[in-house]
Design an enzyme around this catalytic site. Structure first.
Site, PDB file in Angstrom:
ATOM      1  N   LYS A 156      55.480  39.655  42.291  1.00 37.01           N
ATOM      2  CA  LYS A 156      54.419  41.026  42.019  1.00 37.01           C
ATOM      3  C   LYS A 156      54.757  41.969  42.633  1.00 37.01           C
ATOM      4  CE  LYS A 156      50.616  40.304  43.528  1.00 37.01           C
ATOM      5  NZ  LYS A 156      48.621  38.908  42.722  1.00 37.01           N
ATOM      6  N   GLY A 157      54.132  42.826  42.252  1.00 36.81           N
ATOM      7  CA  GLY A 157      53.832  44.552  42.319  1.00 36.81           C
ATOM      8  C   GLY A 157      52.791  44.991  43.004  1.00 36.81           C
TER       9      GLY A 157
END
Length: 114
Positions: free
Chosen positions: A112-113
């Site tokens: 995830k970012g």
């Protein structure tokens, strides 16, 4: 009708995810060493991006990328655009992506970012 649950902050969210993972490892009878492996992401990256604004000032934005596990395949996970996103929240979301892919048998790991 029940009231909606208040949203957890990043660190509380991460603690909640870790608590549930630990409970799942215990319920399924796996050795506690599996929890130790699942507890930490493989990679956590923090970047700072200075941007010159239209008024001439410089504002620095912080970004995160967490790659939790690639044991089942390449990392999969999007970006959360939200002003209060922090590293703990992105870490928890990357962990959850790992587990979601495993549950539905997708050959991907979680990332995830934010």
């Amino acid at each position: 009708m029940s009231q909606p649950k208040p949203q957890l902050g990043g660190s509380e969210f991460l603690e909640d995810v870790l608590r549930k993972v630990k409970e799942a490892v215990e319920i399924t009878g796996y050795d506690s060493s599996y929890y130790e492996v699942l507890r930490y992401p493989k990679v956590q990256l923090t970047v700072s991006i200075p941007v010159r604004m239209r008024d001439g000032s410089i504002r620095t934005f912080i970004g995160y990328r967490v790659q939790h596990s690639n044991a089942r395949g390449p990392y999969k996970g999007g970006i959360r655009y939200y002003p209060t996103t922090d590293l703990d929240e992105v870490t928890a979301l990357a962990m959850l992506m790992t587990y979601k892919c495993a549950v539905v048998d997708l050959p991907y790991g979680g990332a995830k970012g934010g």
